[in-house]
Scaffold this active site. Structure first.
Site, PDB file in Angstrom:
ATOM      1  N   ASP A  21      61.169  24.492  47.287  1.00 36.49           N
ATOM      2  CA  ASP A  21      60.882  25.391  48.395  1.00 36.49           C
ATOM      3  C   ASP A  21      59.438  25.140  48.843  1.00 36.49           C
ATOM      4  O   ASP A  21      58.522  25.279  48.046  1.00 36.49           O
ATOM      5  CB  ASP A  21      61.066  26.833  47.892  1.00 36.49           C
ATOM      6  CG  ASP A  21      61.051  27.825  49.033  1.00 36.49           C
ATOM      7  OD1 ASP A  21      60.993  27.398  50.200  1.00 36.49           O
ATOM      8  OD2 ASP A  21      61.079  29.031  48.746  1.00 36.49           O
ATOM      9  N   ASP A 113      62.984  24.108  55.192  1.00 31.03           N
ATOM     10  CA  ASP A 113      61.920  23.936  54.192  1.00 31.03           C
ATOM     11  C   ASP A 113      62.386  24.113  52.754  1.00 31.03           C
ATOM     12  O   ASP A 113      61.576  24.307  51.868  1.00 31.03           O
ATOM     13  CB  ASP A 113      60.752  24.891  54.488  1.00 31.03           C
ATOM     14  CG  ASP A 113      61.173  26.344  54.387  1.00 31.03           C
ATOM     15  OD1 ASP A 113      62.380  26.612  54.328  1.00 31.03           O
ATOM     16  OD2 ASP A 113      60.288  27.212  54.366  1.00 31.03           O
ATOM     17  N   GLU A 114      63.684  24.091  52.507  1.00 36.02           N
ATOM     18  CA  GLU A 114      64.118  24.169  51.112  1.00 36.02           C
ATOM     19  C   GLU A 114      65.317  23.275  50.850  1.00 36.02           C
ATOM     20  O   GLU A 114      66.142  23.042  51.734  1.00 36.02           O
ATOM     21  CB  GLU A 114      64.405  25.619  50.687  1.00 36.02           C
ATOM     22  CG  GLU A 114      65.271  26.364  51.641  1.00 36.02           C
ATOM     23  CD  GLU A 114      65.485  27.830  51.255  1.00 36.02           C
ATOM     24  OE1 GLU A 114      65.514  28.158  50.062  1.00 36.02           O
ATOM     25  OE2 GLU A 114      65.658  28.632  52.166  1.00 36.02           O
TER      26      GLU A 114
END
Lengths: 434, 193
Positions: A21, A113-114
């Protein structure tokens, strides 16, 4: 000391799933390309007046996602507000995933974003333990991209997600099977992936105060109270990997939602309709890209006072040809639109998606026409790839202007600094340092 | 209950189609090629081909062959005679991107401002390709962070410390105090006229 009675499983690593993350992703990207922003409170989202991401320096002052810019200015007067530069964020996102893919091919791009990835069995290859692999991934991303990530590794996706949140930013949290109970003991119910406020309230009524208490109840308790989803969460939290890491670039779409806020708000029927139709066009473009067709369509109109009206309709023959969905959209629109209300956003949701290819013609439809529609929109998409999205669009939408790029929505630095030969449609896909 | 494998004739028919058209057939074309009366049959065959790894779907839903299983010759295919030498040559060409960039994930662009590197052939307005995280050698042009600004300079080692040397006598050598932050190493300069 490990209390034997609370041990959930004695197998430490039947599977090793990592959740990676990025820390304050959008803000971190901005700081990575502009050294002037390093170590300073900054936030993105200036173009829409609401913070999309805040740097850790800004978070320390209470500026976080969802706070309005005017509020943020009070909380942290020295905070720098930037318009969101999604072009650059997307490039960083892609790069982050390809760096992770150097370590293992099984990577699920869960959001911008993860990522989830499966590291089972990689210890021998890298001659280190799972923590060592996590640190390696973390270092590579930081060295090459200049942003930090937090890594959580455990036995299932749900546990890995809890781990990556456990220490942030730049944290590494590794929880093997024999230590799950220690993590769950410190995990509030609302931190569990899949537990919303209602579920938490229900569980609290049964006297549970943390995630450990939930998994200590029998499986029948979980499925009895929360059904299949509850049972799966129960198993995932006990370290059984129910949800596999989906290593396609995109996970299977369940629904397609397109929502856009427009400024200024409007009560003009034609404008609101045009906005709704434009969202339908965008949703259909996405549906066609994935070769999916919806069985149901939802339209929501959001008013300036944040109240919402909406309705849905069943589509008789699933299709992604926009013009076949317009009558249904118009029906909903006529039913829910009220004059003299200021609307600020429309939201289209296409769901119950089915595979678009082998669609049945019904008795009363004209198959020839439907096939012509299919061809028509293939041509529309083709034109869009050459001349830009919505190059061919419904006449109702003709007067719409691009949102969020005018006076209030300051153009991003990258957009106002195009190089020779670049345009807003086509630009070099490498981030520029400021 | 997986049963038969895909018959070799079918694959051959697909390969023939691919050679003529340089792409795989659509569902309706598959109906024509295999004599199916419904697209559903074509859809099922496509699914089987995907499952067995002969082809894959790209993001637009079109079928594309997987070179390893489908067996497309690397050399350009010509209808008759010898393989065209021109096509054979072109197989191993580098794009300008590949020529200029070694590590795509770690490469960034910077528009040069100022004239402190003109003697190294780096002018105002040039684009430089910077590789983040690369280990600089003595004398390399690097992107350093000085006073919260990016600056391009030669990096020289002086004993235990470093100095940043401009390529223009008008500018002084910078002796960074404390920690020196490097944004990366310059790998290429691009200038359009």
């Amino acid at each position: 000391m490990i209390c034997m009675s609370s041990l959930i499983t004695i197998r430490n690593w039947p599977r090793a799933i990592a959740h990676i993350d990025a820390d304050a992703f959008f803000a971190a990207v901005e700081q990575s390309i502009d050294p002037k922003l390093k170590g300073r409170p900054i936030a993105t989202g200036a173009e829409r007046g609401i913070i999309a991401a805040a740097s850790y320096e800004a978070k320390a002052k209470g500026v976080k996602r969802g706070v309005s810019i005017s509020e943020a200015k009070v909380l942290c007067p020295e905070c720098i507000f930037l318009p969101s530069d999604y072009e650059t964020y997307s490039i960083y996102s892609k790069r982050m995933f390809s760096i992770i893919r150097r370590f293992t091919p099984v990577v699920e791009e869960y959001s911008i974003d993860e990522a989830f990835c499966d590291l089972t069995g990689l210890r021998r290859l890298y001659r280190t333990d799972y923590r060592g692999i996590a640190v390696k991934i973390q270092h590579t991303i930081e060295r090459e991209l200049g942003i930090t990530v937090s890594v959580g590794i455990s036995l299932s996706k749900s546990l890995a997600k809890l781990c990556s949140k456990f220490r942030k930013p730049k944290g590494v949290t590794i929880v093997g099977g024999r230590k799950i109970h220690l993590l769950l003991e410190r995990t509030a119910l609302d931190a569990v992936w899949g537990f919303g406020p209602n579920t938490v309230a229900l569980l609290e009524k049964h006297g549970l105060e943390c995630a450990l208490k939930f998994v200590e109840r029998p499986k029948s308790f979980a499925s009895g109270l929360l059904g299949k989803v509850g049972r799966e969460i129960w198993m995932e939290l006990r370290g059984e990997c129910v949800n596999k890491v989906l290593d396609g670039v995109y996970s299977k779409q369940v629904s397609i939602s397109k929502a856009k806020t427009f400024t200024p708000p409007s009560s003009d029927k034609n404008i609101v309709w045009a906005r709704a139709l434009r969202n339908l066009e965008s949703a259909c473009i996405k549906a066609r890209r994935y070769a999916l067709a919806p069985r149901r369509i939802v339209l929501l109109l959001k008013a300036q006072d944040f109240s919402m009206r909406g309705d849905e309709k069943k589509i008789i023959r699933p299709t992604s040809s926009t013009n076949e969905l317009v009558p249904a959209l118009r029906d909903i629109f006529e039913a829910i639109y009220r004059p003299r209300i200021l609307y600020r956003a429309t939201n289209i949701i296409l769901y119950n998606l089915v595979d678009a290819s082998p669609s049945q013609f019904n008795l009363f439809s004209d198959p020839d026409k439907l096939l012509r529609n299919e061809k028509l929109f293939a041509a529309v998409d083709d034109a869009a790839s050459k001349y830009g999205k919505h190059a061919i669009s419904f006449a109702d939408c003709a007067d719409l202007k691009e949102q969020h790029s005018g006076s209030r929505g300051r153009r991003t630095w990258r957009r106002s600094n195009r190089d020779k030969g670049e345009s807003d449609r086509k630009y070099i896909g490498i981030p520029f340092l400021k | 209950m997986q049963t038969k494998q895909i018959a070799e004739e079918k694959l051959d028919a697909l390969r023939r189609f691919y050679r003529c058209n340089k792409r795989l057939p659509t569902y309706s074309e598959m109906c024509r090629v295999f004599g199916y009366s419904s697209k559903n049959a074509a859809f099922r065959l496509a699914k089987k081909l995907i499952d067995e790894g002969y082809v894959e779907k790209d993001e637009t839903g079109r079928l594309t062959p997987r070179a390893d299983r489908f067996g497309i010759p690397l050399v350009g295919y010509v209808q008759a005679g010898f393989p065209s030498p021109a096509e054979e040559e072109l197989v191993d060409t580098l794009s300008l991107d590949e020529y200029l960039i070694d590590k795509p994930e770690a490469s960034f662009l910077l528009k040069v401002s100022g004239d402190s590197m003109i003697d190294a052939g780096i002018f105002e307005g040039d684009l430089v390709i910077i590789e983040r995280g690369a280990r600089p050698n003595n004398g390399d042009v690097v992107l350093a962070c000085v006073d919260q600004e990016w600056t391009l300079k030669h990096l020289h080692r002086r004993g235990k410390s470093y100095e940043l040397v401009p390529a223009n006598p008008k500018y002084p050598v910078i002796h960074p105090e404390g920690e020196l932050t490097l944004g990366g190493v310059v790998k290429a300069v691009i200038r359009r006229y």
